[in-house]
Design an enzyme around this catalytic site. Structure first.
Site, PDB file in Angstrom:
ATOM      1  CB  ALA A 151      -0.932   0.002   1.209  1.00  0.00           C
ATOM      2  NE  ARG A 207     -23.806  -6.355  21.458  1.00  0.00           N
ATOM      3  CZ  ARG A 207     -24.676  -7.035  20.727  1.00  0.00           C
ATOM      4  NH1 ARG A 207     -25.960  -6.731  20.759  1.00  0.00           N
ATOM      5  NH2 ARG A 207     -24.289  -8.023  19.960  1.00  0.00           N
ATOM      6  CE  LYS A 240     -22.620 -11.292   4.261  1.00  0.00           C
ATOM      7  NZ  LYS A 240     -21.685 -12.335   4.582  1.00  0.00           N
ATOM      8  CD  GLU A 272     -13.897  -8.650  -3.465  1.00  0.00           C
ATOM      9  OE1 GLU A 272     -14.768  -9.528  -3.582  1.00  0.00           O
ATOM     10  OE2 GLU A 272     -13.421  -8.042  -4.439  1.00  0.00           O
ATOM     11  CB  VAL A 311     -20.114 -11.116  -2.645  1.00  0.00           C
ATOM     12  CG1 VAL A 311     -20.517 -12.271  -3.558  1.00  0.00           C
ATOM     13  CG2 VAL A 311     -21.197 -10.052  -2.622  1.00  0.00           C
ATOM     14  CG  ASP A 319     -25.658 -15.580   3.501  1.00  0.00           C
ATOM     15  OD1 ASP A 319     -25.265 -14.514   4.007  1.00  0.00           O
ATOM     16  OD2 ASP A 319     -24.888 -16.371   2.907  1.00  0.00           O
ATOM     17  CE  LYS A 357     -22.731 -14.403   1.489  1.00  0.00           C
ATOM     18  NZ  LYS A 357     -22.475 -15.788   1.924  1.00  0.00           N
TER      19      LYS A 357
END
Lengths: 439, 439
Positions: free
Chosen positions: A33, A45, A108, A132, A135, A204, A208
C-alpha cells in the site's frame, strides 16, 4: 507517510480476524500500500472481551462502547462496519459517509436492502463504500466483476455463495442422509448457526446475488425482487436420482440477462457433474461468471470464516488507502457502472424465468400413464431431454418416473405439473427442481 | 468527456479480438469507464489484411505500416502492444514510455525478460504498463494477485497456464495415447503451433509464472532463474499409473516462498485427482493461489484465444483510462509492491526445491530387489507414502515398481536415484515426476 487510521465497528469473528491479519501482515501490507494501515479505535458491546482479543492480537487499540464515537471521530479516515444487521448499521454507515469517511463493510444484508440509498449518499459526498467481503468471503469476486471483466457484456452468473448449505448438500450426497439429520450435524460442527434460517432458506445467498447482479448488469440493487428458495424441502432421493442422471444438486444463486429482463433467483439446482462448480465440496464457495468475450470464468475459495473474510476487508482497505485522496473520477464506481449510466431493466418474475427442469413423480404402474404425462408436456410445448423410470418393487404397483426437460419458461412447467397432478394415475405431487447446464 | 485514444501495435488474433470487443461492447464499456475508448490508429505489416479486419469489425481506423508512428504520435494516449517477441517490442514499449504514453501489453516473454527495465522506466516517467493479458488470458489473475489478495502473505501459486500442453495431457489421458501422436492431432486442430517448442517445453508457462512470482512475493522478474521442464518426455504409462494411484499429471507452474528462498519451476506434476485443478480439462487455464489469510483460492477460464485475451486487454484499458490523469501514488504498483520495497530473496536452484516424487523403475522379479531400493531411499532420508508393484506378465521376469515419496529435498532424490540405477537388479532408468498435494 503516516499510517491511515481506521475504526472497527464490531470485533466478532470477522473483526477479530481483521485485527489479526492487519497486525500479522502489517509489513507485507505496507510494502504493497505504500502506507501503514492502523486500527485506531474499536467499538464493541463487551469491552472486556474485546480488550482480551486486542491483547491476544498483539495490538494496542482503545476500545469504546459507542460506535458513534468512531463514526464521528475526526481522527478516523475509514470506518470498517462489521456489526451486521440493518438498522443500527444503516444509521452508522450513513453518518460515517455524512462525516466524509470512507466505509468498508462485510454487510451483504445492509447493502442488498439499503444499497441504493447508501451508494447514492457516498457518491454525493465523494467517499467510497467498499464491500468485497460481503460476497463469497475471501474470493475477490467483486473486484473480478467490477474491474477484471469490464470488457464484457456479462451474460450470467451462477454461484455457490453460501457455505452452510453447500456443506449440508455435500453431506446429504456423501452419506445419503436427509436434510434434518445433516442440519443437526452441521450445527454440532459449527457449520450452521443455532437459528440457520438465513442460510438454509436462501436469504444469505440472495443478498450476495443481489449485489453481484447489480454490478454485472448495471442495475440498482433490488433484493425485494429476488426469488428465494432454500434447501429445506430437498429430499435425499432426488440427490440420488440426479446422480444417476449425471447431475449434482447445488444451491445456486443465478442471475442472467434474458431478453425481457434480468433473472435473479436462488434455489436448488441440478448441475452436470462434470462441471467444475459441481465439484465444489463442503463449505467452499465458487462463482461462475460468463462474459461474452471471456466465456465462462470461475472463482473459488473460502466463503466465510475469520481470516478469509478479513482478507477481503483488508484488500478493500488497501484499495481505499490508495485512492482516498484521489479525485472521485479516478475511482471505480460502487456498482461498476457510472451512477448516471444505470439501467432500469426489470427483474423478471420467477414465472417468466427460462430453465430446464427435473421432474419426479410417483405413478401407478399401468399401461398409458407415460403416454398421458408426455402428452401433457408436449401440449405445453415442453420437450424431454432424458427420462428415468425405476422398476417397481416386487408386489408394489407404483413406480417413480424422473424426467429432465429442455429449456422452457417456468409458467409452462407449472401449468403442465398441475395437469399431471390431476391425472388419477399420478399418485404424488410432482417434485420440480430447476436444472442449468452452465456452459 | 472525449474518448481516450489508443494505438494498436499488431492486428493478429489478439489485436483483431481487441478491436472487435471494443467495437461491439463500446456502450457497455463507456457506461463503466465513464468515457469512451477509441482505437485511433493501428500499425501492421500487412495493410490490406488489416483494412479488411477493421472493416469487418465495423470500425473506421487509419492503418499504418510504421509502429513508431503510433508510439511517437501526440494524438495517442495509450499504446497497446500486441506484436509479440522481444527486440522490436522492447524498443517500441520503451519509446512509448519515454514519450509519456501508458502501455498495455499481452507480451509475457517481453516482460519476463525485460520487465525490470520496462517497469523502472515507466515508474520514472510516471506512466502505467498494464499486462493482465500476459498471464492466463481472460482470467483476471494479475488483478486478483496484485489487488484482491493484498492482505495476504502469499505462500504459493500453482497454475495450469498453458492451454496447449493441458490440451495434450488431457488427450493423452482420455485416449491413452503417446505424446507424439497427440501433438500431431493438436497441431491439426490448431491447439498447437507448427513450431510448438515454446509451449511444449514449458517456456511460455515459465514466462507467465515469472510474472506471477514477482507480484506474489515482491521480487524482481527473474526468468533466467526459472527451472523449466516441458512435457515432451512424458509417457502414457505414467499417466496411467498416476491415475491408478489417484493422481492426474498436469504441467504446472509453481512458485513458493520457502525458508531459504523462492521456488520458481515449471514441470509435469502429479496432483491428487480430487483437487479442482486436477479436473481442469482441455485448453482451459486455472491458477491456485494460497494466501496465509484466505487459504487456497482458484481462478479458472480461457487462457488464450482472440476474445478471452482481448477481455484482459480491454480491462487494462479501462483501468488505465480511469487512472491516467491520477497522481501515480493512486495507482497500483506494477509488481504489486512499491518499487522501493522489493525484496532480494533469491530464487532457489532446483536441487534445493522441496517436493514429493513419483518414481517408476523396471526391476528384475527377484527376491531382495525391493529391500535394496527401500534401503537406499531410507538411507537418503526419503520416506515412502505409497507403492504400487505390478504383477509381472506370464513368463516375463521383470516388473514395474512405482513409489510415491513424502516431501523431501530434490538433491536427495537425485542421489538416491543414482544409487538405485546402479543396482544390477534395476533394469531401467528411474522415471521421476514431481508431485504436489496443493492443499
Amino acid at each position: 507517510m503516516n499510517p491511515i487510521k481506521i475504526g472497527l465497528l464490531g470485533l466478532g469473528t470477522v473483526g477479530g480476524g481483521t485485527l489479526k491479519v492487519l497486525q500479522r501482515n502489517q509489513e507485507e501490507i505496507r510494502r504493497r500500500a505504500g502506507r501503514g494501515i492502523e486500527v485506531a479505535m474499536i467499538a464493541v458491546r463487551n469491552l472486556d472481551r474485546a480488550r482480551a482479543i486486542v491483547q491476544e492480537a498483539g495490538a494496542t487499540v482503545p476500545v469504546v462502547n459507542d460506535p458513534f464515537a468512531i463514526v464521528d471521530s475526526p481522527e478516523i479516515d475509514i470506518v470498517v462496519e462489521l456489526i451486521g444487521g440493518y438498522d443500527l448499521t444503516r444509521e452508522l454507515v450513513l453518518r460515517a459517509i455524512a462525516n466524509g469517511k470512507h466505509v468498508v463493510t462485510a454487510n451483504k444484508a445492509l447493502l442488498a436492502v439499503h444499497g441504493n440509498e447508501i451508494f447514492k449518499a457516498a457518491q454525493d459526498k465523494g467517499v467510497m463504500v467498499a464491500f468485497e467481503a460481503a460476497v463469497a468471503g475471501g474470493i475477490p469476486i467483486i473486484k473480478a466483476l467490477r474491474e477484471g471483466l469490464t470488457a464484457n457484456r456479462i451474460e450470467w452468473i451462477a454461484g455457490i455463495i453460501n457455505g452452510t448449505t453447500n456443506f449440508i448438500l455435500t453431506e446429504m450426497r456423501d452419506k445419503g442422509l436427509d436434510f434434518d439429520t445433516v442440519l443437526k450435524e452441521a450445527q454440532r460442527l459449527g457449520y450452521a448457526e443455532a437459528d440457520p434460517t438465513f442460510d438454509i432458506e436462501g436469504f444469505d445467498a440472495a443478498h450476495k446475488l443481489t449485489l453481484m447482479s447489480a454490478i454485472a448488469f448495471g442495475v440498482p440493487v433490488q433484493f425485494e425482487r429476488a426469488y428465494v428458495e432454500g434447501i429445506t424441502k430437498l429430499e435425499a432421493v432426488d440427490i440420488r436420482y440426479a446422480e444417476e442422471l449425471g447431475y449434482r444438486i447445488k444451491l445456486l444463486g443465478i442471475t442472467r440477462r434474458a431478453e425481457a429482463g434480468i433473472e435473479l433467483r436462488v434455489h436448488p439446482t441440478l448441475v452436470p457433474a462434470k462441471r467444475l462448480i459441481a465439484n465444489v465440496e463442503g463449505a467452499m464457495n465458487a462463482v461462475v461468471v460468463n462474459g461474452d468475450a471471456v466465456g465462462p470464468t470461475l472463482y473459488y475459495g473460502k466463503g466465510a470464516g475469520a481470516e478469509p473474510t478479513a482478507s477481503a476487508v483488508v484488500a478493500d482497505l488497501v484499495d481505499v488507502t490508495r485512492l482516498h485522496t484521489a479525485d472521485p473520477e479516478h475511482r471505480v464506481p460502487h456498482l461498476a457502472f457510472q451512477p448516471d449510466a444505470l439501467s432500469d431493466t426489470p427483474v423478471l418474475p420467477i414465472d417468466e424465468v427460462r430453465s430446464s427442469y427435473y421432474l419426479r413423480m410417483r405413478v401407478a404402474d399401468e399401461t398409458g400413464v407415460l403416454a398421458d404425462i408426455t402428452r401433457i408436456l408436449a401440449e405445453g410445448g415442453i420437450s424431454i431431454d432424458a427420462m428415468l423410470q425405476k422398476e417397481s418393487r416386487e408386489g408394489e404397483p407404483q413406480t417413480d418416473i424422473i424426467m429432465l426437460s429442455h429449456v422452457t419458461v417456468e409458467k409452462r412447467v407449472n401449468a403442465a405439473i398441475a395437469a399431471i397432478e390431476a391425472l388419477p394415475t399420478v399418485l404424488s405431487k410432482v417434485t420440480r427442481i430447476r436444472m442449468e447446464e452452465l456452459n
